[in-house]
Design a protein around this motif. Structure first.
Motif, PDB file in Angstrom:
ATOM      1  N   ASP A   1      22.314  30.982  21.981  1.00 43.43           N
ATOM      2  CA  ASP A   1      23.668  31.320  22.413  1.00 43.43           C
ATOM      3  C   ASP A   1      23.972  30.456  23.639  1.00 43.43           C
ATOM      4  OD1 ASP A   1      22.406  32.541  24.612  1.00 43.43           O
ATOM      5  OD2 ASP A   1      22.600  34.545  23.771  1.00 43.43           O
ATOM      6  N   GLU A   2      25.101  30.678  24.287  1.00 42.14           N
ATOM      7  CA  GLU A   2      25.475  29.805  25.404  1.00 42.14           C
ATOM      8  C   GLU A   2      24.489  29.914  26.574  1.00 42.14           C
ATOM      9  OE1 GLU A   2      28.785  31.722  28.159  1.00 42.14           O
ATOM     10  OE2 GLU A   2      29.398  31.789  26.050  1.00 42.14           O
ATOM     11  N   ASP A   3      23.809  31.039  26.710  1.00 43.71           N
ATOM     12  CA  ASP A   3      22.843  31.200  27.799  1.00 43.71           C
ATOM     13  C   ASP A   3      21.504  30.530  27.499  1.00 43.71           C
ATOM     14  OD1 ASP A   3      24.617  32.747  29.350  1.00 43.71           O
ATOM     15  OD2 ASP A   3      23.999  34.575  28.317  1.00 43.71           O
ATOM     16  N   THR A   4      21.067  30.578  26.252  1.00 43.85           N
ATOM     17  CA  THR A   4      19.743  30.069  25.896  1.00 43.85           C
ATOM     18  C   THR A   4      19.764  28.648  25.326  1.00 43.85           C
ATOM     19  OG1 THR A   4      19.826  31.027  23.674  1.00 43.85           O
ATOM     20  CG2 THR A   4      18.881  32.397  25.448  1.00 43.85           C
ATOM     21  N   ALA A   5      20.936  28.129  25.001  1.00 41.78           N
ATOM     22  CA  ALA A   5      21.026  26.796  24.388  1.00 41.78           C
ATOM     23  C   ALA A   5      20.316  25.712  25.203  1.00 41.78           C
ATOM     24  CB  ALA A   5      22.486  26.424  24.137  1.00 41.78           C
ATOM     25  N   PRO A   6      20.432  25.675  26.537  1.00 38.35           N
ATOM     26  CA  PRO A   6      19.730  24.616  27.281  1.00 38.35           C
ATOM     27  C   PRO A   6      18.204  24.678  27.130  1.00 38.35           C
ATOM     28  CG  PRO A   6      21.462  25.549  28.639  1.00 38.35           C
ATOM     29  CD  PRO A   6      21.332  26.424  27.430  1.00 38.35           C
ATOM     30  N   PHE A   7      17.630  25.876  27.012  1.00 40.28           N
ATOM     31  CA  PHE A   7      16.189  26.002  26.786  1.00 40.28           C
ATOM     32  C   PHE A   7      15.818  25.351  25.460  1.00 40.28           C
ATOM     33  CE2 PHE A   7      12.654  28.212  24.765  1.00 40.28           C
ATOM     34  CZ  PHE A   7      11.673  28.145  25.735  1.00 40.28           C
ATOM     35  N   TRP A   8      16.578  25.662  24.394  1.00 38.00           N
ATOM     36  CA  TRP A   8      16.276  25.140  23.062  1.00 38.00           C
ATOM     37  C   TRP A   8      16.589  23.651  22.946  1.00 38.00           C
ATOM     38  CZ3 TRP A   8      12.866  27.841  20.918  1.00 38.00           C
ATOM     39  CH2 TRP A   8      12.830  29.221  21.090  1.00 38.00           C
ATOM     40  N   GLU A   9      17.599  23.171  23.670  1.00 42.82           N
ATOM     41  CA  GLU A   9      17.887  21.736  23.689  1.00 42.82           C
ATOM     42  C   GLU A   9      16.728  20.973  24.323  1.00 42.82           C
ATOM     43  OE1 GLU A   9      21.644  21.524  25.709  1.00 42.82           O
ATOM     44  OE2 GLU A   9      22.678  22.524  24.052  1.00 42.82           O
ATOM     45  N   ALA A  10      16.178  21.513  25.416  1.00 43.62           N
ATOM     46  CA  ALA A  10      15.014  20.888  26.057  1.00 43.62           C
ATOM     47  C   ALA A  10      13.823  20.906  25.100  1.00 43.62           C
ATOM     48  CB  ALA A  10      14.673  21.605  27.363  1.00 43.62           C
ATOM     49  N   ALA A  11      13.615  22.008  24.404  1.00 42.73           N
ATOM     50  CA  ALA A  11      12.510  22.095  23.446  1.00 42.73           C
ATOM     51  C   ALA A  11      12.636  21.023  22.370  1.00 42.73           C
ATOM     52  CB  ALA A  11      12.456  23.484  22.814  1.00 42.73           C
ATOM     53  N   ARG A  12      13.864  20.759  21.905  1.00 43.16           N
ATOM     54  CA  ARG A  12      14.055  19.700  20.895  1.00 43.16           C
ATOM     55  C   ARG A  12      13.632  18.339  21.437  1.00 43.16           C
ATOM     56  NH1 ARG A  12      18.471  22.732  19.339  1.00 43.16           N
ATOM     57  NH2 ARG A  12      19.971  21.544  20.542  1.00 43.16           N
ATOM     58  N   ARG A  13      13.722  18.164  22.761  1.00 44.16           N
ATOM     59  CA  ARG A  13      13.270  16.918  23.397  1.00 44.16           C
ATOM     60  C   ARG A  13      11.772  16.981  23.743  1.00 44.16           C
ATOM     61  NH1 ARG A  13      17.857  18.196  26.458  1.00 44.16           N
ATOM     62  NH2 ARG A  13      16.527  18.656  28.258  1.00 44.16           N
ATOM     63  N   HIS A  14      11.122  18.101  23.347  1.00 49.05           N
ATOM     64  CA  HIS A  14       9.708  18.351  23.650  1.00 49.05           C
ATOM     65  C   HIS A  14       9.489  18.452  25.153  1.00 49.05           C
ATOM     66  CE1 HIS A  14       7.929  17.289  19.492  1.00 49.05           C
ATOM     67  NE2 HIS A  14       9.174  17.732  19.386  1.00 49.05           N
ATOM     68  N   GLU A  15      10.418  19.167  25.808  1.00 47.91           N
ATOM     69  CA  GLU A  15      10.343  19.437  27.235  1.00 47.91           C
ATOM     70  C   GLU A  15      10.444  20.934  27.450  1.00 47.91           C
ATOM     71  OE1 GLU A  15      13.652  17.332  28.884  1.00 47.91           O
ATOM     72  OE2 GLU A  15      12.774  15.360  28.500  1.00 47.91           O
ATOM     73  N   LEU A  16       9.840  21.412  28.526  1.00 48.03           N
ATOM     74  CA  LEU A  16       9.910  22.818  28.888  1.00 48.03           C
ATOM     75  C   LEU A  16      10.845  22.949  30.078  1.00 48.03           C
ATOM     76  CD1 LEU A  16       8.838  25.645  28.269  1.00 48.03           C
ATOM     77  CD2 LEU A  16       6.970  25.186  29.876  1.00 48.03           C
ATOM     78  N   ALA A  17      11.971  23.630  29.888  1.00 41.47           N
ATOM     79  CA  ALA A  17      12.967  23.789  30.950  1.00 41.47           C
ATOM     80  C   ALA A  17      13.425  25.240  31.011  1.00 41.47           C
ATOM     81  CB  ALA A  17      14.163  22.871  30.723  1.00 41.47           C
ATOM     82  N   PHE A  18      13.534  25.738  32.225  1.00 40.42           N
ATOM     83  CA  PHE A  18      13.973  27.116  32.451  1.00 40.42           C
ATOM     84  C   PHE A  18      15.165  27.142  33.395  1.00 40.42           C
ATOM     85  CE2 PHE A  18       9.396  27.721  31.534  1.00 40.42           C
ATOM     86  CZ  PHE A  18       9.509  28.605  30.472  1.00 40.42           C
ATOM     87  N   GLN A  19      15.909  28.234  33.338  1.00 31.16           N
ATOM     88  CA  GLN A  19      17.041  28.438  34.233  1.00 31.16           C
ATOM     89  C   GLN A  19      16.519  28.550  35.667  1.00 31.16           C
ATOM     90  OE1 GLN A  19      18.839  32.349  34.476  1.00 31.16           O
ATOM     91  NE2 GLN A  19      20.831  31.451  34.045  1.00 31.16           N
ATOM     92  N   ARG A  20      17.173  27.838  36.606  1.00 31.30           N
ATOM     93  CA  ARG A  20      16.773  27.885  38.011  1.00 31.30           C
ATOM     94  C   ARG A  20      18.001  28.140  38.873  1.00 31.30           C
ATOM     95  NH1 ARG A  20      14.052  22.655  40.360  1.00 31.30           N
ATOM     96  NH2 ARG A  20      16.175  21.919  40.097  1.00 31.30           N
ATOM     97  N   CYS A  21      17.855  29.048  39.826  1.00 30.33           N
ATOM     98  CA  CYS A  21      18.935  29.383  40.745  1.00 30.33           C
ATOM     99  C   CYS A  21      19.177  28.204  41.691  1.00 30.33           C
ATOM    100  CB  CYS A  21      18.566  30.638  41.547  1.00 30.33           C
ATOM    101  SG  CYS A  21      19.790  31.093  42.799  1.00 30.33           S
TER     102      CYS A  21
END
Length: 140
Positions: free
Chosen positions: A12-32
């Protein structure tokens, strides 16, 4: 790529950046953007600095290395598609960048004899379907 046959994420709009990073074989999390605290799953306001008037976040890449906090050995394929993989190990991992940042995923080399609390793991990514990449853990 063959038929995966298991559930896949529906970003969804909140989790899409996590899954986009995964498609690039990168681990990315939301950061304040105010205090630098990571959150997973994504949150509406930071649980650390509690900035609710102007929450601001970005997704940032972190090291794919972590440590096992806990694990479960699954002997019952309750979900279609997992019957051929019983038993498998599902692990809860924390990351050095922030010990309270956790992720659960399947351990691909689920040798239960080598499992221990604090065992180091690496994230590996598998492209399981068109446009879908999933994170898995591997003992280091």
């Amino acid at each position: 790529m063959g038929e995966y046959g298991k559930p896949i994420p529906c970003p969804d709009e909140d989790t899409a950046p996590f899954w986009e990073a995964a498609r690039r074989h990168e681990l990315a999390f939301q950061r304040c953007n105010h205090c630098g605290t990571y959150a997973h799953p994504p949150v509406a306001f930071c649980r650390h600095c509690h900035n609710v008037s102007h929450p601001s976040f970005e997704f940032a890449q972190i090291s794919p290395r972590g440590k096992i906090l806990n694990w479960t050995v699954m002997y019952d394929a309750m979900v279609q598609g997992f019957a051929d993989e019983v038993p498998w190990v599902h692990a809860l991992v924390s990351f050095d960048v922030q010990p309270t940042l956790n992720l659960t995923a399947t351990l691909v080399d689920g040798d239960t004899h080598r499992l221990r609390l604090g065992a180091p793991v690496d994230i590996i990514f598998r492209d399981v379907a068109e446009g879908v990449t999933l994170p898995f853990f591997k003992l280091s």
